[in-house]
Structures are given as C-alpha cells and as structure tokens.
Motif scaffolding. Structure first.
Motif, PDB file in Angstrom:
ATOM      1  N   LYS A   1      57.000  34.130  66.268  1.00  0.00           N
ATOM      2  CA  LYS A   1      58.094  34.090  65.298  1.00  0.00           C
ATOM      3  C   LYS A   1      59.313  34.845  65.825  1.00  0.00           C
ATOM      4  CE  LYS A   1      60.401  35.410  61.389  1.00  0.00           C
ATOM      5  NZ  LYS A   1      61.401  36.485  61.258  1.00  0.00           N
TER       6      LYS A   1
ATOM      7  N   ALA B   1      63.287  34.961  54.078  1.00  0.00           N
ATOM      8  CA  ALA B   1      62.182  34.077  53.699  1.00  0.00           C
ATOM      9  C   ALA B   1      62.440  32.646  54.151  1.00  0.00           C
ATOM     10  CB  ALA B   1      61.969  34.125  52.189  1.00  0.00           C
TER      11      ALA B   1
ATOM     12  N   GLU C   1      61.807  32.525  57.858  1.00  0.00           N
ATOM     13  CA  GLU C   1      60.377  32.567  58.173  1.00  0.00           C
ATOM     14  C   GLU C   1      59.734  31.201  57.956  1.00  0.00           C
ATOM     15  OE1 GLU C   1      57.805  35.596  56.635  1.00  0.00           O
ATOM     16  OE2 GLU C   1      59.349  37.140  56.779  1.00  0.00           O
ATOM     17  N   GLN C   2      60.060  30.581  56.829  1.00  0.00           N
ATOM     18  CA  GLN C   2      59.462  29.287  56.517  1.00  0.00           C
ATOM     19  C   GLN C   2      59.947  28.210  57.480  1.00  0.00           C
ATOM     20  OE1 GLN C   2      57.051  28.789  53.900  1.00  0.00           O
ATOM     21  NE2 GLN C   2      56.792  27.092  55.321  1.00  0.00           N
TER      22      GLN C   2
ATOM     23  N   GLN D   1      58.305  28.587  60.866  1.00  0.00           N
ATOM     24  CA  GLN D   1      56.924  28.097  60.804  1.00  0.00           C
ATOM     25  C   GLN D   1      56.877  26.580  60.891  1.00  0.00           C
ATOM     26  OE1 GLN D   1      54.597  29.537  57.461  1.00  0.00           O
ATOM     27  NE2 GLN D   1      53.180  27.830  57.610  1.00  0.00           N
TER      28      GLN D   1
ATOM     29  N   ASP E   1      61.706  35.680  47.529  1.00  0.00           N
ATOM     30  CA  ASP E   1      60.990  35.271  48.737  1.00  0.00           C
ATOM     31  C   ASP E   1      60.209  33.979  48.481  1.00  0.00           C
ATOM     32  OD1 ASP E   1      59.737  36.464  51.516  1.00  0.00           O
ATOM     33  OD2 ASP E   1      58.176  35.499  50.325  1.00  0.00           O
ATOM     34  N   ARG E   2      59.470  33.922  47.375  1.00  0.00           N
ATOM     35  CA  ARG E   2      58.680  32.731  47.041  1.00  0.00           C
ATOM     36  C   ARG E   2      59.574  31.508  46.843  1.00  0.00           C
ATOM     37  NH1 ARG E   2      56.025  36.016  42.968  1.00  0.00           N
ATOM     38  NH2 ARG E   2      54.117  36.932  43.781  1.00  0.00           N
TER      39      ARG E   2
ATOM     40  N   ARG F   1      61.014  30.161  50.192  1.00  0.00           N
ATOM     41  CA  ARG F   1      60.018  29.442  50.993  1.00  0.00           C
ATOM     42  C   ARG F   1      59.754  28.047  50.405  1.00  0.00           C
ATOM     43  NH1 ARG F   1      57.339  33.172  54.406  1.00  0.00           N
ATOM     44  NH2 ARG F   1      57.940  35.299  53.877  1.00  0.00           N
ATOM     45  N   ARG F   2      59.601  28.007  49.091  1.00  0.00           N
ATOM     46  CA  ARG F   2      59.327  26.733  48.431  1.00  0.00           C
ATOM     47  C   ARG F   2      60.516  25.775  48.599  1.00  0.00           C
ATOM     48  NH1 ARG F   2      57.752  28.816  44.022  1.00  0.00           N
ATOM     49  NH2 ARG F   2      59.713  28.709  42.870  1.00  0.00           N
TER      50      ARG F   2
ATOM     51  N   GLN G   1      60.557  24.340  52.110  1.00  0.00           N
ATOM     52  CA  GLN G   1      59.501  23.335  52.253  1.00  0.00           C
ATOM     53  C   GLN G   1      59.909  22.026  51.600  1.00  0.00           C
ATOM     54  OE1 GLN G   1      56.185  25.569  50.562  1.00  0.00           O
ATOM     55  NE2 GLN G   1      55.180  25.532  52.568  1.00  0.00           N
TER      56      GLN G   1
ATOM     57  N   ALA H   1      54.793  21.627  49.156  1.00  0.00           N
ATOM     58  CA  ALA H   1      54.566  23.065  48.999  1.00  0.00           C
ATOM     59  C   ALA H   1      53.083  23.350  48.857  1.00  0.00           C
ATOM     60  CB  ALA H   1      55.324  23.592  47.790  1.00  0.00           C
TER      61      ALA H   1
END
Length: 404
Positions: free
Chosen positions: A222, A342, A345-346, A349, A388-389, A392-393, A396, A403
């Motif tokens: 990462k 966040a 990061e997502q 990934q 953060d959540r 990320r969602r 995605q 998700a």
C-alpha cells in the motif's frame, strides 16, 4: 509536537533498564525492521508485545524468538492457531482491536511502535497516549485522519510522539535544539517513485507490478503504491501539520530522486538544515527508539564520492494529482482528511486487485473528497470512523464494485 531539547547530560547518560517495546504490525515492513534493531541492541531493547493482522505463521516465529509477554492478532483463525501453538509458553494471546488497545496500556510497556497500516492504527495510538506512553509513530493515517484527537490526547495525558517516517524523523532531528518560532518552512523530499519520468499518456496502462517497483525503498504494497501516486507525500504534509504545528502554506514538497536528503527545515534567518542518510528505514526507526541518544550501529554510510550529485525538481501536479488533493483536504479540515485517507486506501486496494486503473485512484479520491467531506473542528472518533466507512463504500460503489 516539538522535540525535547537534548542536553549533554541526556546525551551521555548510561542506558539503564532496556526499553520495553510493543510492536504493532510486527510482521510488516516497519515491524520486521524494528525487530532488526532489537537484535542489534538486545541489552537496550526488549519486546513485550507483538501484533499482526493475519500473518499468524510469522507472528508465531517472532513470538518464539523474542518471547514477549503478549501477542495480538486480528484474524480469528490465526487467533485459534496461536493459542494452540503458544499454549504452555506463558505468552498471552489476544484478539482484535480491543486486544490491541489493552496491550499498549500494559504497565510493562515503555514504547509503542505504531506500524499498523491505515485507519486501524488510530485507536491503539490514542489508547497508548491516554496511558502516557511514548509512541514511535510509523502510521501516517493516524495523524491524517485523527490529528486533532491525537493532539488532544497528548495535551491531556502527557504521552510522547516520536516520528518514524524518514521525512518527519529528518525534520524532528533538524529541530533538536532549535526554537520552534524560528522555523520558516518545512521541506519534505519525495523520490518521485517509479513513474517520475514515464510518459503521461501511458499512465492508464500502469500495472500493479510496475507500481510496486520502487526505485529506492523497500516498503509494503500500500505504501509503495502511495509513493507511485505521491499520495504518501500528501499524507505526510497533513502529518507534518500536526507534528510540527505549521499551516499547509509553510510545508513544501520537493522531488529528490536520490532519497539521500530526507527532509529540510528553513529558518527565519535564511539558513536551512537538512538530514541526510542512505535510504534505509532502520535509521529513523533506531533514532525513534534511542532518542535523545544516538547508538553506534553498523548501518551503511553515504559514499560521497560515488554519490557525486543531488538533484531536485518541483512535483508535477499533472503526474501526481493526489498531492494537491491532500493539500485541499488539509485546507478543508473536519472529516476531509479522513475521507481522503479512506478513499485512497480503498482505491489502492482495488488497483492492486486489478479492478481499476492506476489513474482511477486520484479520480475516485477526488470524487469522495468533494461529496463526503464535512466541516467539524474536532471530529469524534465515532464521527471519523463513520466518515471512513462512508468513503470506502462510496469508492467501491463508484468503481462499480459491490460493497462488502
């Protein structure tokens, strides 16, 4: 956070009992290099806690070598394996975030090496600071997402924060003995990563394998991708803001391909201090563990004749669009840095899983920053966790990935 001034008395004082470490993220790049330093100084450092996210096999090997009082793993199956393998050794086995927070507050821990990756590092760092521990911080995201909370924990509980990132360690070292009021500008250096000279029209075709080939440093996946996008430098700008209490306009980024100068500080009289060393993370790790002393070690020295020259250039925003996004997140404040972190990061990934293109990383981060940032002077941990959540969602969904 400013460094304590080193005196001749502290610099020459003999080492008493070994400094007892909790190494969070012991199986990763920074964690394993931290254990290399422990092997160099077994009379000065001891290991009380080792943790990992899911690499139970390596954590077991480390536990059997260093015999800590406690190990922590997040993965449920790894937890079961470790409990069986370490039965009868006297080594306590804990699981998950609660285990991490409990272990960093142990009375037999003096220094917490925070080398977890991502937002997961924030809560254990807060727990360590609330217990008045010294934290050797190698987790950028802790200060990026939760800088205000960390600052408040330091103020209220008297813990200590020593940076491990080579750039912030360099600034920290340059400021020893200096009056913080005399600082004019911080200059963070960046290698430029593997794509500094690659034609821009080919960026859509960059593969994960190409992005993971850093020219100077050996790091986790990462962080290595973040170096390729220069998001790592953007995160470091936000981190430097909280560590050294300077606004964004007094924190600059300069591309320095050789990675010999790790950062610089310009003072109000026009002079500049720089910290130099070969690109080896064991040097800043050791300094964070030995501060305010310097311990003699066999690390590689700079060969000045072979080096020959040092080059510098301004970062190209067209090549590295993530860098201005980080400055924008710092300017916005509130949950914006947490959203930036966040979303990145997502997106990283997804790129490593070959579900998006390299150039999509910045595009997705920018969209999340624009749509999800909320003003809040000091967001709570729960507020940051929700930001953060959501980020990320959102990434995605925007990338067309279901998700989880």
């Amino acid at each position: 956070m400013q460094p304590v001034q080193e005196t001749s008395e502290t610099a020459s004082s003999p080492v008493a009992a070994p400094r007892r470490l909790a190494v969070l993220g012991a199986t990763g790049s920074i964690g394993t290099q931290t254990l290399d330093i422990v092997r160099l100084f077994p009379d000065r450092l001891s290991v009380q806690v080792l943790t990992a996210r899911r690499n139970a096999a390596r954590l077991l090997q480390q536990a059997l070598e260093f015999r800590p009082a406690c190990v922590v793993i997040d993965d449920p199956e790894g937890y079961r394996q470790l409990r069986e393998a370490l039965a009868g050794t006297g080594i306590e086995v804990l699981q998950g975030e609660e285990g991490l927070c409990a272990c960093v507050q142990r009375p037999d821990v003096d220094v917490v090496v925070a080398a977890l990756v991502g937002f997961a590092g924030l809560r254990p760092v807060l727990a360590a600071l609330e217990a008045g521990k010294q934290v050797a911080l190698a987790n950028k995201e802790t200060l990026v997402a939760g800088g205000a909370l960390v600052h408040e924990a330091l103020r209220r509980h008297g813990g200590t924060l020593i940076p491990v990132d080579s750039e912030h360690s360099a600034i920290f070292q340059c400021l020893v003995g200096e009056n913080p009021a005399s600082v004019e500008t911080l200059i963070l250096t960046a290698s430029g990563g593997p794509f500094r000279t690659r034609p821009l029209e080919t960026f859509d075709h960059i593969t994960p394998d190409e992005a993971l080939c850093h020219p100077n440093w050996s790091m986790g996946a990462k962080v290595t991708v973040d170096s390729a996008t220069m998001m790592n430098k953007g995160l470091e700008v936000i981190e430097a803001h909280w560590l050294f209490e300077l606004p964004a306009e007094r924190i600059q980024v300069l591309v320095h391909p050789q990675s010999i100068i790790h950062s610089m500080v310009t003072f109000v009289d026009g002079s500049t201090k720089a910290q130099l060393g070969v690109p080896d993370m064991r040097l800043p790790i050791q300094y964070a563990l030995s501060y305010p002393e310097r311990w003699e070690a066999p690390h590689e020295r700079i060969d000045w004749v072979q080096l020959g020259r040092l080059d510098f250039e301004a970062p190209d925003p067209a090549r590295f669009p993530c860098l201005p996004l980080a400055y924008e997140a710092l300017r916005r404040g509130g949950t914006a840095p947490a959203v930036l972190n966040a979303a990145n990061e997502q997106a990283v990934q997804l790129f490593l899983q070959e579900q998006i293109r390299f150039t999509d990383i910045a595009r997705l981060v920018e969209a999340a920053l624009e749509h999800l940032s909320e003003p809040d002077e000091v967001p709570s941990y729960e507020h940051l966790q929700e930001a953060d959540r959501r980020a990320r969602r959102y990434v995605q969904e925007l990338a067309g990935v279901a998700a989880h």
